[in-house]
Write an enzyme that holds these catalytic residues in place. Sequence first.
Site, short mmCIF file in Angstrom:
data_model
loop_
_atom_site.label_atom_id
_atom_site.label_comp_id
_atom_site.label_asym_id
_atom_site.label_seq_id
_atom_site.Cartn_x
_atom_site.Cartn_y
_atom_site.Cartn_z
N ASP A 89 9.25 -53.71 1.85
CA ASP A 89 9.58 -54.81 2.77
C ASP A 89 9.89 -56.13 2.08
OD1 ASP A 89 9.10 -53.02 4.84
OD2 ASP A 89 7.02 -53.65 5.07
N LEU A 101 9.24 -43.38 7.00
CA LEU A 101 7.91 -43.78 6.58
C LEU A 101 7.54 -43.31 5.17
CD1 LEU A 101 5.98 -43.25 9.93
CD2 LEU A 101 6.79 -45.40 8.93
N ASN A 159 16.42 -46.10 16.95
CA ASN A 159 17.37 -46.94 16.20
C ASN A 159 18.57 -46.13 15.73
OD1 ASN A 159 16.55 -49.86 15.81
ND2 ASN A 159 14.60 -48.83 15.39
N ASN A 170 16.89 -51.56 5.50
CA ASN A 170 15.73 -51.09 6.26
C ASN A 170 15.54 -52.02 7.46
OD1 ASN A 170 13.20 -49.68 6.78
ND2 ASN A 170 12.17 -51.52 6.02
N HIS A 214 12.66 -53.50 10.07
CA HIS A 214 11.20 -53.66 10.14
C HIS A 214 10.85 -54.45 11.41
CE1 HIS A 214 7.15 -53.90 8.48
NE2 HIS A 214 7.11 -55.14 8.94
#
Length: 191
Positions: A148, A88, A15, A105, A107
């Site tokens: 998240d 992480l 990414n 972020n 996910h």
Amino acid sequence: MKKRIVVLASGSGSNFQSIIDSIKSGFLDAEVTRLIVNRDHIGAIERATNEGIPVDIITQNPLIDFDKRLLKSLDNANPDLIVLAGFLVKLPHLVIDSYRGKIINIHPSLLPKYGGKGFYGMKVHNAVIADQQIISGCTIHLVTEEFDEGPILAQRTVPVHENDTAEELAKRVLSAEHQLLPETIKYILET
Ligand code: GRF
């Protein structure tokens, strides 16, 4: 002046590479001023080295002052946007507080499904397949104190095919991530 991006990663950095490639192609008018990693010998470091991007390795061992060391590295890089691309480690409160609204972020699921503690990497795709979902995808969200759970900024779906393995699904989701991440960064930096 070009917008300054700092990327945090713990793994292969594909990414991160998608951001670099988007800058090189002219899609993103920005620069990655630093890569921050929490461990040595990972693909992301090699990608940064290839591009001449400075790397800070900030390990949690010792745990002492991890938050302050991380914040110092970020402050030195003076980012407009911080991108967690497979990082992480739970971000310390001190860092979230200092850069609230400026940290995103990515996910590998359609949050809020398959998010939160324990849902990372192949665990996500294994669960999606075990539940016989027909759609999965990726999500980009603002980072808050809860794993998240920050406001969702963008999502992209991919189909889950019958008889897909978790590896096949992971590959499909990752390639959606590589499109969605630069597109979302562009949107954030231009608005
Ligand atoms: C991606 O699947 C991302 O969604 C998750 O970690 C993975 C990182 O992959 N947070 P890479 O290191 O960018 O290849």
